[in-house]
Design an enzyme around this catalytic site. Structure first.
Site, mmCIF file in Angstrom:
data_model
loop_
_atom_site.group_PDB
_atom_site.id
_atom_site.type_symbol
_atom_site.label_atom_id
_atom_site.label_comp_id
_atom_site.label_asym_id
_atom_site.label_seq_id
_atom_site.Cartn_x
_atom_site.Cartn_y
_atom_site.Cartn_z
ATOM 1 N N ASP A 183 -2.640 8.970 -6.377
ATOM 2 C CA ASP A 183 -3.679 9.576 -7.206
ATOM 3 C C ASP A 183 -4.776 8.606 -7.592
ATOM 4 O O ASP A 183 -5.839 9.021 -8.010
ATOM 5 C CB ASP A 183 -3.078 10.157 -8.479
ATOM 6 N N ASP B 130 3.149 7.133 -4.391
ATOM 7 C CA ASP B 130 2.827 6.310 -5.541
ATOM 8 C C ASP B 130 3.689 6.815 -6.687
ATOM 9 O O ASP B 130 4.227 7.917 -6.634
ATOM 10 C CB ASP B 130 1.332 6.517 -5.835
ATOM 11 N N ASP C 116 -4.418 3.621 -4.427
ATOM 12 C CA ASP C 116 -3.692 4.266 -3.338
ATOM 13 C C ASP C 116 -4.600 4.598 -2.162
ATOM 14 O O ASP C 116 -4.131 5.061 -1.132
ATOM 15 C CB ASP C 116 -3.052 5.563 -3.830
#
Lengths: 342, 1074
Positions: free
Chosen positions: B752, B382, B756
């Site tokens: 995080d 990410d 995700d």
């Protein structure tokens, strides 16, 4: 982690979840990392060579000093064509006289062994066919687990003591020795292990119903003598792991001179003919290495020699093609070699 | 299906379950059968059970049944007690939650009951800081505006406070009325969607009001959240017990299998096959021997033909089956589980992965997959919060075409902007108003009158803070009004509606009514491509586009702000539609989006904000290192393409033009996209490896591609080391992971935020960063770390070592089992192929579970090369990526070694212990001692670094072997009685042992020496470098050497497919060469 010390201290005091440091948890235990460097390897191989060759020579010498006489008698002692028929006939006289000339002087005690070949004491059917409880305890006479098919007598179903195939097939050739026409005493005491006599075979257990069936296997036992003193049986029941084995028959305590002639009268009772086994009589002195066995000596000398040879080879190779360990420059050589896997 | 909840009505309460929570897997009486069933689902356990059962048949068992039953029962007890302990702890925590005291209101009377006694329809009364016992529909709070705050951290991991509002219908109920209220809530059947609650409610008392009132998730209090900053609140229980949203979202995750586990399974099956072949061959010859030889051996007393039972022919093969059953080591699973537990602990303990700033240590939630870290091939990361700090600050903005903050990079201190504000530039004011109002931020006034903001999105927080800095301060806000302080004077705004942000809409709006003028405004903010198309025609968009382009180039996140005047009547009409859509029970989200869309049009675009999100510490270095280690790093982000590319450049993901090329897969139509995909694929195939190629695509392109051309995309994915995927939805992120996974690659997803979670769960390894967006990702992940930079340590150090260690432990376990089994097989040829076991039962049992399992555990301390070396030469990781240490070829090496060692031990034993010495027990102990000696040397040989626990365990075990056997030799009832005393006093015994070691190890040492010296692997060279330098220094001379080494390392990668030829055609490696 880049924080100044004071700040990190205050952070730590504020119930930090930082794992506790120890060399163990951080996998930082002091370690020694030996590598297979030429020095170590050549040194190790030389050392092995230097140690092994003398040991090998010593063993070989010890083994060579042992005088061992082997007399295979199974074929010669039966003249009949139908060897199996001969041996199974209980009425014929099976005495057989053998003469053995002693090539070298033998110091007493001289061990007398019988050697059987192609006899599978280690066969699963055989090796399990015994009951250790019954052998040891008087009250356990009827404990005959595992003893099938030699567990109970054919008629009444009374338990056989000692039961099982091993005891039933007890070796029953006997030897009597004479040296220069004079009978030689064979000491049949203490041929079994003391531990077996004391802890494995009961001194109050007497044979019963043994060899009473229609099919006689091997030797009969004196029902008056307790099992712990039936040493031939105890020796026989220490089963051999290999199909060729020797078992102690007795000892001659006296010395025998070179070129003496030993006459042995063999009662050739035991049937090895139906399965093509052989029988031999072995007379042997002993030394620290045990009986005569060149294997260890030869193997040690050979391995020691190979190690020295390898060490020398490594040295020569190292001189011809010196390679500094850990010098990555050699990697370019690796790269130039196209069929090199790496 | 719907559920009707009658408030305060006993008639229907028993149709639903009570509020007893149960997370336990077992109950007292079903534990044994259920646990056994679970355990016996594994092939290995079934196999061992079969063997153990066969052993009960005394005719065929070579050794006592205890040899298998003992270890089997121990293994079962160990795993069962672990399960039982976990379950008992779950039971205890459930019990605690169930017996918590809760206030209930019934017919106006407050009383206290246990939490488990709550039934659907009960009215629960909560006080500040109470944990919410079940899912409630809020009907009253202490707050006059009808709002309350909840902390949902336990549910979604988000640490901010969320506002909950009572439904309008119950807004005017007094405290007394609340106690007696009757009504019905119509809600869907229980599900696990914690963001959605599409229900409605009618109240009967005290005033019959037939109007249905819509309920959303904002009207609920969900189980396991906490009530905060609210004196009291009360609600109707709608879902109870395990049917609550949090209860429904629990559930055991499927255990993940590592690549190493998969290979071990395959090897096990291969050995099983081998075993069957051996058994059949030996069984055949055994029967043949019996009929040709055995029947003649009169002392065996074989029954006469005809008397034998019908199954007689199967006896000997079955005996061999039992004899060979030790080929598959019963202890391997326990040993590996233990080792994996230690790997996980090492990760938890690692001081160097402790994040000072957030006070978070690394944690491995999944203890079973550490070795997979060692051969990760793709990292899908990410961007926001993972590569970047997720600490947002407004740096620049563009208001009606004027760019602020361009000179000093800080718009807040731009004099022109300050001047524009003080001169009341209407556009600027409106711009600030949108920043301050169009959000879901909760202002919290602290005691000293300063206001702090709690926001779900970091962007919103940045905007509100920036607005406050520019004198437009949001001071208070509740469900219907907001107060703004601008230049010292206060303004009230009525908040009429909030058109919420969704990932599909990519924008949010609020409808507000100015307190003084009564004007109704629609304030919108959102992504540029979501808002610009809605602009009213005739606006100069070009300028904005240029600004956005520039901001993206700088790696800034942009948001577009706009507004729109609403007429009273227009709003009224729309409001009705909106109400209707909000009330609908099915397809609500879509309907709301439709309605919202009808309002969000003809926007006046005010300008753009540009927010900076700094890179995390150490990110570029980490990415460089990981890429050097041969790991392909992809970036998946919800952000815009340009922003993503800029961040990619900043963090070394991609390099600038001459060395690399960025292939964009995009297009206006589907055909364009597919064509550009094909072109990219062609370029990828034809470019030399030295040039870094990367592709960029966005969410829409991915959607099109996945629909039409998934195969080409998979091919492209396999070719490209780098990719930047922007505008990804959470689902698309997970889809990308799935594509790589299905191509046979080992993927690691790191992120995080809540968006995700799906990709983290989908990937082989999920890593969560315990970041600012809450702990949601960290909770779903297998590993959680504080910072992206720790990833390099996690992979290069922990992953690599774990893989090396597991590779050794598993292969060694097979080696030692095969060793003793081969000896048994060799012995079979000397015992008339009758299936006699050379070793006694005690030795066999102790060999597998004791003598050989302790020394092998020492390998968990082993390090082949030091951590600094690994970090300096990350290319070494390619060694584990290619599965070099554990594959059919290496296994063949071990197989050959065990065969060779078995031959050495067996022949030395039978030659040295022939003739008069060939006593069964002695010979067996000589052979066993030979095994113990050799295995101690084999472990020593394969250990790279000796620490004292290792030395202690290897040689201590050796001593223990003699101690144990000497003790056993002192027990008269055992077969072993006096045997070891006999042996230890014989010189020939010790001489044979030395010979066994020399013959067994000599060739191994010589072979290794040659290999180390003349064909060194990269690891060998690094070890040698380490040794010769003490520590590695990069002197000038070494620099060239290092370059050479790197060449070799990268060179080895090209050859990695040809490096070994897999024996099993379906090995992972061969599957991907196509």
């Amino acid at each position: 982690m880049s924080l100044p010390a004071s700040e990190s201290d205050s952070l730590a005091s504020r119930r930090s979840k930082k794992p506790k440091y120890s060399k163990f948890t951080q996998q930082e235990l002091p370690a020694c990392k030996p590598l297979l460097t030429p020095g170590i390897v050549i040194g190790a191989f030389s050392l092995i060579g230097v140690i092994f060759v003398p040991i090998g020579l010593a063993s070989l010498a010890a083994s060579q000093n042992i005088v061992e006489l082997i007399d295979r008698y199974d074929a010669e002692c039966v003249s009949a064509n139908d060897k199996v028929g001969f041996i199974q006939d209980t009425k014929t006289d099976k005495a057989c006289t053998r003469k053995i000339t002693v090539p070298k002087p033998m110091k007493g005690p001289i061990h007398i062994y019988y050697q059987l070949e192609n006899f599978y004491q280690n066969h699963r059917r055989y090796v399990k066919s015994r009951n250790d409880k019954q052998l040891l305890y008087k009250d356990a006479a009827s404990t005959i687990t595992n003893c099938e098919p030699e567990a109970t007598s054919e008629d009444g179903g009374a338990p056989i003591v000692p039961c099982g195939l091993i005891a039933w097939s007890l070796f029953n050739d006997t030897y009597s020795f004479s040296l220069n026409k004079k009978a030689v005493e064979v000491n049949k005491k203490n041929i079994a292990w003391d531990s077996d006599k004391n802890k494995k075979f009961g001194s109050d257990v007497f044979p019963s119903n043994f060899q009473k069936g229609g099919l006689i296997g091997g030797a009969k036992l004196n029902e008056k003598i307790p099992l712990s003193e039936q040493e031939d049986l105890i020796v026989w029941m220490r089963t051999a792991a290999l199909p060729t084995f020797r078992k102690l028959y007795g000892r001659i305590e006296s010395d025998i001179m070179a070129s003496d002639e030993i006459t042995v009268v063999i009662q050739n009772n035991y049937n090895t003919y139906s399965f093509g086994g052989t029988k031999a009589l072995v007379l042997s002195t002993t030394s620290w290495i045990g009986g005569r066995n060149n294997f260890i000596g030869v193997a040690y000398v050979a391995i020691g020699g190979i190690c020295l040879f390898l060490a020398m080879g490594f040295v020569i190779l190292y001189v011809i093609k010196p390679r500094a360990l850990g010098d990555p420059n050699y990697l370019s050589w690796n790269k130039e070699n196209p069929d090199h896997p790496n | 299906m719907k559920r009707f909840v009658y408030i305060n009505d006993d008639s229907c309460r028993y149709s639903y379950c009570d509020n007893r929570i149960s997370n336990t897997k077992y109950s007292l009486w079903n534990f044994l059968p259920k646990n056994l069933w679970e355990q016996f689902r594994r092939f290995m356990n079934q196999y061992f059970l079969l063997i153990a059962c066969l052993q009960l048949w005394s005719r065929i068992t070579p050794v006592s049944p205890a040899t298998t039953w003992g270890p089997l029962i121990i293994i079962f007890i160990v795993s069962a007690s672990k399960e039982a302990w976990d379950d008992y702890n779950r039971y205890l925590s459930d019990k605690k939650a169930n017996e918590r005291k809760i206030w209930l209101v019934k017919d106006g009377i407050h009383r206290q009951i246990k939490a488990q006694e709550i039934h659907v329809g009960d009215v629960v009364w909560l006080h500040e800081n109470d944990e919410i016992p079940c899912d409630l529909v809020l009907i009253g709070t202490s707050d006059p505006q009808g709002i309350c705050y909840v902390e949902t951290a336990a549910l979604d991991g988000e640490t901010d406070l969320k506002t909950r509002i009572i439904p309008t219908i119950s807004a005017n109920l007094s405290v007394e009325q609340l106690g007696k209220v009757k009504g019905v809530v119509e809600c869907p059947n229980p599900d696990n969607d914690i963001r959605r609650f599409d229900a409605n409610m009618r109240l009967f008392l005290p005033i019959i009001d037939n109007e249905k009132c819509p309920l959303t998730i904002n009207n609920t209090l969900l189980q396991s959240c906490y009530l905060r900053y609210t004196e009291w609140a009360c609600g109707v229980a709608v879902y109870t017990g395990n049917e609550t949203k949090s209860g429904m979202s629990r559930g055991a995750a499927e255990p993940k299998l590592t690549a190493a586990d998969a290979i071990i399974d395959k090897l096990t099956i291969a050995i099983f096959m081998f075993q069957i072949v051996v058994v059949l061959v030996l069984g055949y010859f055994g029967n043949a021997w019996k009929y040709t030889q055995g029947l003649k051996q009169w002392y065996l007393m074989y029954p006469v033909e005809g008397e034998a039972p019908w199954y007689d022919f199967s006896i000997i093969p079955l005996r061999f089956e039992l004899l060979c059953s030790i080929m598959i080591p019963i202890s391997i699973k326990v040993t590996l589980d233990l080792a994996k537990g230690v790997y996980a602990k090492f990760i938890d303990w690692d001081e160097q992965m402790f994040d000072w700033e957030t006070n978070t240590p690394a944690h491995s939630a999944n203890t079973a997959i550490s070795e997979d870290l060692g051969h990760v091939e793709y990292i899908l990361s990410d961007k926001t919060g993972t590569l970047t700090e997720n600490k947002m600050i407004l740096k620049r903005c563009c208001i009606s075409g004027t760019l602020y903050g361009n000179d000093n990079g800080d718009a807040l201190n731009d004099v022109r902007l300050v001047n524009a504000i003080s001169s009341n530039d209407p556009d600027v004011i409106k711009f600030l108003l949108v920043m301050a109002l169009c959000n879901t931020v909760v202002p919290i006034k602290s005691n000293d009158d300063t206001v702090s903001y709690k926001a779900q999105s970091q962007d919103e927080e940045a905007l509100v803070n920036a607005a406050a800095n520019l004198n437009m301060m949001l001071i208070s806000k509740d469900s219907s009004t907001a107060e703004i302080c601008f230049n010292g004077s206060k303004f009230r705004y009525e908040l009429l509606d909030i058109l919420e942000f969704t990932s599909d809409r990519k924008r949010m709006s609020v409808v507000v009514k100015e307190g003084q003028t009564g004007k109704i405004l629609l304030l919108s903010k959102g992504a540029d491509e979501a808002l610009l198309p809605l602009a009213c025609p005739g606006q100069q968009i070009q300028k904005y586009l240029e600004a956005v382009e520039m901001y993206s180039q700088l790696g800034l996140r942009t948001l577009c702000l706009g507004w729109h005047d609403l007429k009273e009547s227009e709003y009224k009409e729309w409001s009705k539609n909106f109400q209707e859509a909000s009330c609908s029970l099915d397809n609500r989200e879509f309907k709301i989006a439709e309605v919202c869309h009808s309002l969000e049009r003809d926007l006046h675009i005010l300008g753009f904000t540009a927010i900076e999100d700094c890179l995390q510490d150490g990110v570029p270095e980490t990415i460089k290192l990981l890429r050097n280690a041969g790991i392909n790093v992809w970036m998946l982000t919800g952000d815009k393409q340009n922003t993503a590319i800029q961040i990619g450049l900043l963090c070394n993901l991609i390099t600038s033009e001459p060395n690399s090329q960025l292939l964009s897969i995009s297009g206006k139509t589907e055909e364009d996209i597919l064509r550009s995909l094909e072109r990219a694929l062609l370029i990828m195939k034809n470019t030399s490896e030295t040039k870094d190629l990367a592709f960029v695509l966005d969410g829409w392109a991915l959607e099109v591609i996945l629909k039409h051309s998934k195969e080409s995309f998979t091919r492209l994915a396999m070719l490209s080391k780098t990719a930047i995927c922007c505008r990804m939805t959470p689902l698309q992120k997970a889809q990308l992971v799935a594509i790589l996974k299905s191509a046979g690659y080992l993927t690691l997803a790191i992120g995080d935020g809540g968006n995700d979670v799906r990709m983290i769960q989908e990937a082989n390894i999920g890593v969560g960063i315990s970041g600012r967006e809450g702990l949601q990702a960290a909770r779903a992940a297998d590993y959680s770390i504080g910072k992206f930079k720790f990833l390099k340590r996690l992979i290069l150090i922990h992953g690599r070592y774990s893989y090396n260690r597991t590779a050794f432990i598993s292969q060694y376990s097979f080696y030692k089992s095969l060793l003793i089994c081969f000896i048994q097989i060799l012995f079979a040829f000397l015992s008339g192929l009758s299936g006699t076991s050379l070793f006694n039962s005690i030795s066999l049992m102790a060999y597998n579970v004791f003598y050989t399992s302790l020394p092998v555990m020492t390998i968990i301390f082993d390090k082949d090369i030091s951590e600094t070396t690994v970090m300096q030469y990350p290319q070494i990781l390619l060694h584990s990526q290619a599965g070099r240490l554990l594959n059919p070829t290496t296994f063949c090496g071990w197989f050959g070694c065990s065969l060779y060692h078995a031959l050495v031990i067996f022949f030395i034993t039978i030659c040295a212990y022939s003739d008069e010495k060939s006593e069964m027990q002695e010979l067996s102990m000589v052979a066993l001692s030979g095994c113990i000696w050799l295995q101690a040397f084999v472990v020593t040989m394969d250990t790279n670094s000796f620490t004292y626990p290792q030395i202690l365990l290897i040689w201590g075990n050796f001593v223990a072997f003699y101690m144990i056997n000497l003790i056993l030799s002192a027990i008269p009832s055992l077969q072993l009685y006096t045997i070891m005393f006999h042996l230890c006093s014989q010189p020939s015994y010790w001489i044979s042992m030395a010979l066994t070691v020399a013959v067994g190890m000599g060739p191994v040492v010589a072979f290794r020496y040659f290999k180390n010296l003349y064909q060194p692997s990269a690891i060998n060279i690094l070890q040698q470098i380490e040794q010769s330098n003490g520590s590695i220094q990069t002197s000038g001379n070494l620099e060239s050497a290092r370059a050479n080494l790197l060449n070799l390392l990268t060179g080895s990668r090209k050859n990695r497919d040809s490096y070994y030829h897999p024996l099993l055609s379906d090995s992972a490696e061969s599957a991907r060469t196509d």
